[in-house]
Design a protein around this motif. Sequence first.
Motif, PDB file in Angstrom:
ATOM      1  N   VAL A   4      -1.872   0.616   4.588  1.00  0.00           N
ATOM      2  CA  VAL A   4      -2.911   1.526   4.079  1.00  0.00           C
ATOM      3  C   VAL A   4      -2.979   1.335   2.278  1.00  0.00           C
ATOM      4  O   VAL A   4      -2.099   2.033   1.964  1.00  0.00           O
ATOM      5  CB  VAL A   4      -3.210   3.018   4.570  1.00  0.00           C
ATOM      6  CG1 VAL A   4      -4.466   3.856   4.474  1.00  0.00           C
ATOM      7  CG2 VAL A   4      -3.010   2.964   6.247  1.00  0.00           C
ATOM      8  N   GLN A   5      -4.049   1.496   1.678  1.00  0.00           N
ATOM      9  CA  GLN A   5      -4.382   1.443   0.571  1.00  0.00           C
ATOM     10  C   GLN A   5      -5.181   2.012   0.067  1.00  0.00           C
ATOM     11  O   GLN A   5      -6.830   1.854   0.303  1.00  0.00           O
ATOM     12  CB  GLN A   5      -4.328  -0.029   0.019  1.00  0.00           C
ATOM     13  CG  GLN A   5      -2.712  -1.123   0.198  1.00  0.00           C
ATOM     14  CD  GLN A   5      -3.059  -2.825  -0.595  1.00  0.00           C
ATOM     15  OE1 GLN A   5      -2.518  -2.370  -1.530  1.00  0.00           O
ATOM     16  NE2 GLN A   5      -3.022  -3.063   0.003  1.00  0.00           N
ATOM     17  N   TYR A   6      -5.080   2.814  -1.337  1.00  0.00           N
ATOM     18  CA  TYR A   6      -5.923   3.868  -1.240  1.00  0.00           C
ATOM     19  C   TYR A   6      -6.955   4.619  -0.594  1.00  0.00           C
ATOM     20  O   TYR A   6      -8.177   4.826  -0.634  1.00  0.00           O
ATOM     21  CB  TYR A   6      -6.844   3.424  -2.088  1.00  0.00           C
ATOM     22  CG  TYR A   6      -6.386   2.420  -3.354  1.00  0.00           C
ATOM     23  CD1 TYR A   6      -6.005   3.053  -4.407  1.00  0.00           C
ATOM     24  CD2 TYR A   6      -5.882   0.899  -4.057  1.00  0.00           C
ATOM     25  CE1 TYR A   6      -4.968   2.571  -5.422  1.00  0.00           C
ATOM     26  CE2 TYR A   6      -4.841   0.510  -3.992  1.00  0.00           C
ATOM     27  CZ  TYR A   6      -4.577   0.806  -5.679  1.00  0.00           C
ATOM     28  OH  TYR A   6      -3.838   0.119  -5.894  1.00  0.00           O
ATOM     29  N   ILE A   7      -6.507   4.802   0.895  1.00  0.00           N
ATOM     30  CA  ILE A   7      -7.295   6.052   1.215  1.00  0.00           C
ATOM     31  C   ILE A   7      -6.400   7.401   1.540  1.00  0.00           C
ATOM     32  O   ILE A   7      -6.892   8.429   1.322  1.00  0.00           O
ATOM     33  CB  ILE A   7      -7.063   5.788   2.627  1.00  0.00           C
ATOM     34  CG1 ILE A   7      -8.312   3.866   2.475  1.00  0.00           C
ATOM     35  CG2 ILE A   7      -7.749   6.303   3.653  1.00  0.00           C
ATOM     36  CD1 ILE A   7      -8.268   2.937   4.104  1.00  0.00           C
ATOM     37  N   VAL A 139      -6.177   8.112  10.378  1.00  0.00           N
ATOM     38  CA  VAL A 139      -5.820   7.307   9.252  1.00  0.00           C
ATOM     39  C   VAL A 139      -7.347   6.496   9.637  1.00  0.00           C
ATOM     40  O   VAL A 139      -8.647   6.724   8.562  1.00  0.00           O
ATOM     41  CB  VAL A 139      -5.045   6.742   8.761  1.00  0.00           C
ATOM     42  CG1 VAL A 139      -5.415   5.455   7.642  1.00  0.00           C
ATOM     43  CG2 VAL A 139      -3.663   7.144   8.331  1.00  0.00           C
ATOM     44  N   GLU A 140      -8.201   5.791  11.097  1.00  0.00           N
ATOM     45  CA  GLU A 140      -8.853   5.629  10.578  1.00  0.00           C
ATOM     46  C   GLU A 140     -10.181   6.258  10.623  1.00  0.00           C
ATOM     47  O   GLU A 140     -11.482   6.094  10.091  1.00  0.00           O
ATOM     48  CB  GLU A 140      -8.610   4.357  11.972  1.00  0.00           C
ATOM     49  CG  GLU A 140      -7.747   3.388  12.220  1.00  0.00           C
ATOM     50  CD  GLU A 140      -7.751   2.634  13.749  1.00  0.00           C
ATOM     51  OE1 GLU A 140      -8.610   3.345  14.401  1.00  0.00           O
ATOM     52  OE2 GLU A 140      -7.251   1.762  13.267  1.00  0.00           O
ATOM     53  N   HIS A 142     -10.646   8.688   8.595  1.00  0.00           N
ATOM     54  CA  HIS A 142     -10.414   9.323   7.280  1.00  0.00           C
ATOM     55  C   HIS A 142     -11.000   8.001   6.561  1.00  0.00           C
ATOM     56  O   HIS A 142     -11.725   7.755   4.861  1.00  0.00           O
ATOM     57  CB  HIS A 142      -9.570   9.598   6.663  1.00  0.00           C
ATOM     58  CG  HIS A 142      -9.446  11.312   6.959  1.00  0.00           C
ATOM     59  ND1 HIS A 142      -8.700  11.416   8.576  1.00  0.00           N
ATOM     60  CD2 HIS A 142     -10.145  12.575   6.727  1.00  0.00           C
ATOM     61  CE1 HIS A 142      -9.055  13.168   8.286  1.00  0.00           C
ATOM     62  NE2 HIS A 142      -9.215  13.468   7.842  1.00  0.00           N
ATOM     63  N   SER A 143     -11.258   6.657   6.928  1.00  0.00           N
ATOM     64  CA  SER A 143     -11.208   5.524   6.130  1.00  0.00           C
ATOM     65  C   SER A 143     -12.612   5.078   5.724  1.00  0.00           C
ATOM     66  O   SER A 143     -13.755   5.683   6.767  1.00  0.00           O
ATOM     67  CB  SER A 143     -10.807   4.647   6.748  1.00  0.00           C
ATOM     68  OG  SER A 143      -8.923   4.749   6.919  1.00  0.00           O
ATOM     69  N   SER A 145     -16.351   3.353   6.168  1.00  0.00           N
ATOM     70  CA  SER A 145     -16.658   2.692   7.521  1.00  0.00           C
ATOM     71  C   SER A 145     -16.847   1.251   6.282  1.00  0.00           C
ATOM     72  O   SER A 145     -16.928   0.707   5.408  1.00  0.00           O
ATOM     73  CB  SER A 145     -17.503   3.528   8.029  1.00  0.00           C
ATOM     74  OG  SER A 145     -18.740   3.327   6.904  1.00  0.00           O
ATOM     75  N   ARG A 146     -16.339   0.271   7.307  1.00  0.00           N
ATOM     76  CA  ARG A 146     -16.602  -0.735   7.673  1.00  0.00           C
ATOM     77  C   ARG A 146     -18.487  -1.268   6.968  1.00  0.00           C
ATOM     78  O   ARG A 146     -18.696  -0.581   8.408  1.00  0.00           O
ATOM     79  CB  ARG A 146     -16.183  -2.025   7.720  1.00  0.00           C
ATOM     80  CG  ARG A 146     -14.279  -1.630   8.152  1.00  0.00           C
ATOM     81  CD  ARG A 146     -13.486  -3.106   8.048  1.00  0.00           C
ATOM     82  NE  ARG A 146     -12.171  -2.279   8.156  1.00  0.00           N
ATOM     83  CZ  ARG A 146     -11.464  -3.126   8.610  1.00  0.00           C
ATOM     84  NH1 ARG A 146     -11.564  -4.601   9.430  1.00  0.00           N
ATOM     85  NH2 ARG A 146      -9.871  -2.956   8.195  1.00  0.00           N
TER      86      ARG A 146
END
Length: 147
Positions: A4-7, A139-140, A142-143, A145-146
């Motif tokens: 996980v990067q920058y989240i 984590v997903e 708070h990520s 959205s794609r």
Amino acid sequence: HVLVQYILPAPHVLLDPRGCTVLVVKSHGGEISFEDGRFRHRQKGRIFRQLAGLEGIGLLHSEVEEQAARVDEWLQQNVEGVAVPVQVAIVFVNPKAKLDADGSPVPALFGKKVKPWLRGPGRRKVLPAETYRRMVGAVEEHSPSRE
């Protein structure tokens, strides 16, 4: 494993079935050592690199512990009722770096040594599958959205 990067509250966090690892990535070259309770950096042309924005190393282990504390707090707030172990490592990615970090309170290693470290000295007890799913799910959630 999920990188996980920058989240999260730290730029680089590895989630795996054994918990969470905060990776503090540094691109310093030259000689890096741990002496008298702090990291030292020696490199030709360092003054010019600092003027160009390369930060000093100094109390790097304090920075690492601060990032780990922020990630731990985030996990406590977002993965309720479950204790997720958090460990830390400093990762040097510059192939021209010479590292002597014996005595460092935080593991300091080269990028290519992360995998063996996780399988050896950084290895921890496997978490229950549900705990891992909840951690990754938080984590997903708070990520961004794609699209």
